[in-house]
Scaffold this active site. Structure first.
Site, short mmCIF file in Angstrom:
data_model
loop_
_atom_site.label_atom_id
_atom_site.label_comp_id
_atom_site.label_asym_id
_atom_site.label_seq_id
_atom_site.Cartn_x
_atom_site.Cartn_y
_atom_site.Cartn_z
N SER A 1 -18.19 -35.46 -23.26
CA SER A 1 -18.78 -35.76 -24.64
C SER A 1 -19.69 -34.70 -25.15
CB SER A 1 -19.70 -37.17 -24.22
OG SER A 1 -20.38 -37.10 -22.99
N LYS B 1 -27.14 -43.66 -23.69
CA LYS B 1 -27.31 -42.51 -24.63
C LYS B 1 -28.36 -42.73 -25.71
CE LYS B 1 -23.25 -40.34 -23.37
NZ LYS B 1 -22.00 -39.87 -23.90
#
Length: 854
Positions: free
Chosen positions: A745, A788
């Site tokens: 990611s 996140k």
């Protein structure tokens, strides 16, 4: 028999002497003597253990008639007559202190002529007394006495239970042994006091000896008759042999002529078995289990108690009786009450509460629902275990926690087979026995930390327990009959699913428990943690106040975690510091008031106004008790030290080649910086920061995409050429060098960072991004979006760039966080670059690119 051997015995004229306090050894009988005193110890070590001939195993045993406790240095007064014995067996042991146990068989009497030496152990010159040959043909009174003695002896033995082998053997001995050896042998079998035995030992003449032992025999026979009368009422008379066990070691028993109590004890055991049988009949266990129990009970009745098997079987039956075959608690199914209870116990954790309420609702509609098998997965400290406890409280069930961390033996789950020594049922059955109902809440803590070892794999053993199709007949190795676990509500907890075997994971219903966001932590602190810590430290809200700003300060500056454990510790530290202040303040008040009182007593005629003045002085010394200590920023700094974590965002992006990415860790989300620099070289790419393989590949992908699109976006190297790696080395670094990082990611972050480096533009300081990339420039979805985004919010960022296909995950994010942030969803890398740089990227050729895409 023994007697034949005795006739020819010839003992040495010098014998080492063993002094014993444990009764009297008579010729023809055996006795265990424990050796603890130093003299006897020396004798065993240097004589018995070193000797090589048969002669060296013969020692003289002398009853120690003086007070046994006063073991003085000197030798006590020795009893004149002793028994020469042969040491048949020596057993040494170190526990509880070093000692030996000797098994000694008496041979004949001797008398001490003269003591030859005392140290290290006494040795004496002795004279043998029983020359048994003299008596072979008894005459007159002696023969009459021996006949009478023989008659009584036979009568005594016949009263006992002949089916017991020892009794039958004794009966044969009476016929085969010479009559003159019988008094000694029988006197050592029947119950007699030490004094009586001493008298028999001292009776050197045979006639005297017969005369002394006949009354003892008669007394024993009378006692037995009495016993049999009392036992007539009880048919269970297998254990009559007890009456003539050799005398016990404990001297309290010696005084009484006959001990009925021992016999009664044994009968109690019989009653116990009958009780057990009743209990088994009364428990409604399934037919199969009942059959097994009844079979075991039958075996138990036939077994003598001395067999080790007896205790094992009895333990097994007791466990079977105690198990809750069909005892259960009734569930409280009031949904409204359940919701209130769960909310008061736990803030947030919506998914978990939802699942519990669903379960309750279904239980209302259908009665015999199988217990669900849930698995809470989430970082440490978010309350997985305590939620398990409050679920039990809500549903009104018993709660039992099984810690599986570090268990690496499948018999911990399934139990040992009963063939092993020290076998036990497994944790599951043990838990059911403890809670005594068959529908508790079982919390299997730390399922992800099960070990594997030579003893088998406990995770595989759990498969049967956690499978609703199989656990209605769970078979524990120890029980060996199936038990129904289908009503148990199993809750497993884990920090990560990575280490749980796939087969086990498949059986559980996963519920992700994410870390708490800052707002939730503040709420939890004020609802639960602060009151709890105040109570633990004996403080009241009148003495200390922690405002919400202070809590927020602790959370953001002093802790970095998903749960609330270290937050609780920090609050604890503040409470301790305040406790010191409060305690000191109280002491001052007490001290000053006590000095004041002393002064008052000293001068009795103090005028009024002086008194009132001194009283006001004392109150000024301490804080007035009703003023609470308020914890503010400065107090935090004083108590907890300088902040450990600082917000470090905006100042970082003052040069090209830096971008902010978002990472997911088990502790929640983190923001992560990516730095790049270039220097002259041969076109190498260096990657640092403990990266995993996937992440390294992302970096290569990013470089390839940039090189293939260099012309389009005007990326140039230091020399102005579009070939980016021409004479240029690139170094990518992911700070916090000690932390391992992996996963795809970070792709978009690396691209943005390198684009900034090669274009010379600065990346916006308030933008964080996440997403996987492909060579074509697509942005692919990633996981952990909620964590996140929360991390970005905590770090004070304004914009988050996400993959287009992750839009669905934004629903999980709390509304107040969504309002604070701008979300940019990207399908192509162009979208990412446009959002990451002020004024879009690259400013001049945007239209041509859009056209070319069309």
């Amino acid at each position: 028999g023994i007697g034949m051997g005795l006739t020819a015995i010839q003992i040495p004229s010098r014998l080492p002497l063993l002094l014993t306090n444990e009764g009297v050894l008579l010729p023809g009988s055996s006795m265990r003597i424990s050796v603890e005193s130093s003299r006897n110890f020396q004798l065993v070590k240097s004589r018995l253990l070193r000797g090589t001939s048969v002669k060296s195993t013969i020692i003289g045993v002398i009853p120690n008639t003086s007070d046994p406790d006063s073991e003085s240095e000197g030798l006590p007064h020795l009893h004149r007559i002793g028994t020469a014995g042969i040491a048949v067996q020596i057993v040494g042991s170190n526990w509880p202190k070093p000692h030996y146990t000797l098994l000694i068989t008496g041979l004949c009497r001797f008398q001490i002529v003269e003591l030859l030496k005392e140290k290290p152990y006494p040795v004496a010159e002795v004279e043998q007394l029983d020359r048994l040959e003299q008596y072979t043909n008894g005459i007159g009174e002696l023969s009459e006495l021996s006949q009478q003695f023989y008659k009584y002896a036979i009568q005594l033995v016949e009263m006992l239970d002949m089916s017991v082998p020892v009794v039958a053997k004794l009966r044969n001995l009476l016929d085969s042994l010479p009559k003159e050896t019988l008094p000694d042998i029988l006197a050592s079998i029947i119950r007699t006091s030490t004094n009586e035995k001493l008298q028999i030992l001292d009776a050197v003449g045979l006639e005297e000896r017969f005369k002394m032992t006949i009354p003892l025999l008669v007394r024993q026979i009378e006692g037995l008759k009495l016993l049999q009368k009392t036992q007539k009422s009880k048919p269970n008379d297998e254990k009559r042999i007890v009456a003539i066990r050799p005398i016990r070691r404990n001297n309290q028993l010696l005084g009484r002529p006959l001990h009925l109590d021992v016999v009664e004890d044994d009968d109690d055991d019989g009653d116990d078995i009958v009780m057990l049988e009743k209990k088994i009949k009364n428990t409604n266990m399934p037919e199969q289990a009942m059959k097994v129990c009844i079979k075991e009970i039958k075996r138990l009745k036939k077994m003598p108690q001395s067999m080790p098997e007896f205790a094992l079987t009895r333990n097994y039956l007791e466990l079977m009786v105690e198990l809750p075959w069909n005892k259960s608690t009734t569930d409280r199914l009031d949904l409204h009450a359940a919701r209130i209870l769960l909310d008061s116990d736990h803030y947030a954790l919506q998914k978990l509460k939802q699942r519990v309420l669903e379960y309750l609702a279904v239980r209302q509609l259908k009665n015999n629902l199988k217990g669900p098998i849930l698995c809470f997965v989430g970082p440490p400290g978010v309350g997985k275990t305590s939620v398990g406890r409050s679920i039990a409280k809500t549903v009104g069930r018993e709660f039992y926690r099984i810690a599986l961390g570090g268990v690496c033996d499948q018999s911990d789950i399934r139990g040992h087979r009963r063939t092993y020594v020290g076998s036990m049922p497994g944790r599951i059955i043990n838990g059911l026995r403890t809670v005594a109902v068959n529908n508790p809440v079982f919390l299997l803590d730390e399922v992800d930390k099960l070990g594997k070892s030579l003893q088998g794999d406990p995770a595989a053993a759990l498969l049967e327990v956690l499978d609703p199709e199989q656990n209605h007949s769970f078979t524990d190795h120890y029980l060996n009959v199936s038990f129904d676990l289908s009503q148990v509500l199993f809750i497993a907890t884990a920090n990560t699913t990575a280490t749980i075997p796939p087969a086990l994971l498949d059986r559980m219903e996963l519920i992700q428990v994410a870390g708490y966001i800052q707002e939730e932590k503040i709420e939890i602190a004020h609802r639960h943690l602060i009151p709890k810590q105040l109570e633990l430290h004996g403080l009241t809200p009148q003495q200390i106040q922690i405002p919400k700003e202070a809590t927020e300060g602790i959370i953001s500056r002093y802790t970095r975690e998903a749960g609330v454990r270290s937050l609780e510790r920090k609050i604890g530290a503040i409470c301790r510091a305040v406790a010191v202040k409060v305690a000191e303040g109280q002491q001052k008040v007490q001290n000053s008031s006590s000095t004041h009182v002393a002064a008052k007593e000293g001068k009795e005629g103090v005028p009024e106004e002086n008194k009132s003045e001194s009283i006001t002085d004392t109150t000024d010394l301490a804080l007035p008790p009703e003023m609470p200590i308020v914890i503010d920023r400065h107090a935090l700094k004083d108590i907890l030290g300088p902040p450990i974590y600082e917000m470090e965002v905006s100042q970082r992006l003052s040069q090209p080649g830096v971008a902010i990415g978002l990472a997911w860790t088990p502790l929640g989300g983190e923001i992560m910086f990516v730095e790049a620099s270039r220097m002259e070289g041969e076109g190498q790419l260096t990657l640092t920061g403990q990266l995993g393989d996937v992440m390294k590949e992302s970096a290569h992908l990013a470089i390839s995409w940039l090189r293939s699109n260099a012309k389009k976006y005007h990326f140039t190297n230091a020399g102005g050429s579009f070939d980016l790696l021409d004479n240029t080395d690139i170094h990518l670094h992911f700070p916090a060098g000690a932390v391992t990082k992996d996963g795809p990611s970070a792709g978009v972050t690396i691209v943005t960072c390198l684009a900034s480096l090669f274009s010379g533009h600065l990346v916006r300081s308030d933008v964080a991004m996440t997403g996987e990339i492909t060579l074509r420039g697509l942005v692919l979805p990633v996981g952990g979006i909620k964590d996140k985004v929360l991390a970005a919010h905590r770090a004070g960022l304004k914009t988050v760039i996400l993959p287009k296909r992750n839009e669905k995950d934004l629903d999980e994010i709390p509304a107040n966080v969504r309002e604070d942030l701008d979300f940019v969803t990207a399908f192509w890398l162009d979208d990412v670059l446009n959002a990451a740089f002020d004024g879009g990227f690259p400013a001049d050729s945007r239209h041509s690119i859009l056209n070319s895409k069309l």
